[in-house]
Design a protein around this motif. Sequence first.
Motif, mmCIF file in Angstrom:
data_model
loop_
_atom_site.group_PDB
_atom_site.id
_atom_site.type_symbol
_atom_site.label_atom_id
_atom_site.label_comp_id
_atom_site.label_asym_id
_atom_site.label_seq_id
_atom_site.Cartn_x
_atom_site.Cartn_y
_atom_site.Cartn_z
ATOM 1 N N GLY A 156 0.816 -1.214 0.000
ATOM 2 C CA GLY A 156 0.000 0.000 0.000
ATOM 3 C C GLY A 156 0.851 1.266 0.000
ATOM 4 O O GLY A 156 0.566 2.216 -0.722
ATOM 5 N N GLY A 157 1.916 1.254 0.822
ATOM 6 C CA GLY A 157 2.803 2.420 0.891
ATOM 7 C C GLY A 157 3.501 2.666 -0.432
ATOM 8 O O GLY A 157 3.738 3.808 -0.835
ATOM 9 N N SER A 162 1.025 6.336 -6.746
ATOM 10 C CA SER A 162 0.653 6.086 -8.144
ATOM 11 C C SER A 162 -0.860 5.991 -8.299
ATOM 12 O O SER A 162 -1.426 6.508 -9.264
ATOM 13 N N VAL A 163 -1.531 5.316 -7.346
ATOM 14 C CA VAL A 163 -2.993 5.185 -7.432
ATOM 15 C C VAL A 163 -3.642 6.561 -7.313
ATOM 16 O O VAL A 163 -4.533 6.919 -8.091
ATOM 17 N N ALA A 178 -8.456 6.813 1.541
ATOM 18 C CA ALA A 178 -8.016 5.676 0.722
ATOM 19 C C ALA A 178 -6.768 5.028 1.317
ATOM 20 O O ALA A 178 -6.680 3.799 1.399
ATOM 21 N N LEU A 179 -5.808 5.839 1.755
ATOM 22 C CA LEU A 179 -4.559 5.290 2.304
ATOM 23 C C LEU A 179 -4.798 4.570 3.631
ATOM 24 O O LEU A 179 -4.261 3.493 3.868
ATOM 25 N N GLY A 180 -5.611 5.174 4.503
ATOM 26 C CA GLY A 180 -5.875 4.566 5.808
ATOM 27 C C GLY A 180 -6.697 3.294 5.692
ATOM 28 O O GLY A 180 -6.480 2.342 6.432
ATOM 29 N N ASN A 189 0.946 6.792 7.591
ATOM 30 C CA ASN A 189 2.279 7.393 7.581
ATOM 31 C C ASN A 189 2.536 8.065 6.232
ATOM 32 O O ASN A 189 3.078 9.160 6.155
ATOM 33 N N LYS A 190 2.125 7.418 5.164
ATOM 34 C CA LYS A 190 2.268 7.977 3.812
ATOM 35 C C LYS A 190 1.403 9.227 3.664
ATOM 36 O O LYS A 190 1.810 10.213 3.048
#
Lengths: 229, 122
Positions: A156-157, A162-163, A178-180, A189-190
């Motif tokens: 994911g990181g 890119s996504v 989306a990241l979480g 973190n990202k």
Amino acid sequence: MMIIVVVCMTIALYAIAKIGYKKLPLPIFHPLLLSPILIIAVIIIFHVSANQYLIQAQPLTHMLGPATVAFAIPIYKHLAVVKKYIGIIVTSITIGSLVAIFSSLLLALMVHLNNNFLVSVLPRSVTTPIAMEVSKDIGGIPTLTTVFVILTGIIGGIIGPSVINGLSIKSPVAKGLALGMSAHGVGTNKAMEYGEQAATFSTLAMIFAASITMVWGKVLIPFIITYLG
Amino acid sequence: MKIITILLQIVFIHIFLFLGATVQTLFHLPIPASMIGLVLLFLALSLHIIKLEWVEKGGNWLLAELLLFFVPSAVGVVNYNEMFSLQGLTTVIIIGVSTFIVMATTAFIADRIYFYKERDVQ
């Protein structure tokens, strides 16, 4: 004594990986990929087994506890925005958590993954302690689930930027959620790179995803597993 | 000086972790102690029992270096021989594809609702 050496070595190699990734942000240099590879190389050279390493590195893993507690801070600071967007959070994470379970399930069924792997991979999208709880609940192997959670975070990181760029996602709210949702703490973190608001929404996504996945683990997943026989 | 502040605040944050563990044991909750601690810290801040400055520096450091705390578990992956087989490789691919689908779906839905909502406001 060994503890200090191992902890310092881990911090040093992590710092090197972090600096390297900043200078040259290639996926292979992601700190959660590069530093474990460096550490594995070091422990092989010094004939230390992975288990010995893990025991000595326990103080670092322990810090995941207070770090989880600390996620209360960004939520508290951004309470007004949180209230404003609660509808988006609930909708996107309810759907996201179901997509996480069903996409893993369908893919695993398609390739005839063995049963232990199949069940253990279902809760992989949420933070480690919750994923382990759910895994235990649904008859998976919690340690295997931990591995899948870590892999999810690393992937994911790496694919996150890119996504987000590929779909031209503009709002920090959507970037964070989306990241979480997809990559738990590592995604959060990202999300910090996209600013404090994105980080807050990522945190909320992570917490809400964890809570709702616990519910799915109690009511939905056992039903699916029974149905599959 | 800054390091000492961060360290003391991390120690302070631990109090909430221990309170979380206590609540978990007392009520036999199936929720991890750290998640309960999160809620307790949030309540303590919201009810002005503690000040934000008491935890902010330490908390921000923990969150900024979060990846470091995952590193030992990532090293531990080598302990799972099952991962180094065709089955393991397949699982990694499944995880990659599924993570991509989850991220894209969540981003897409959240972004659509966000802009719909914003347009509504104007």
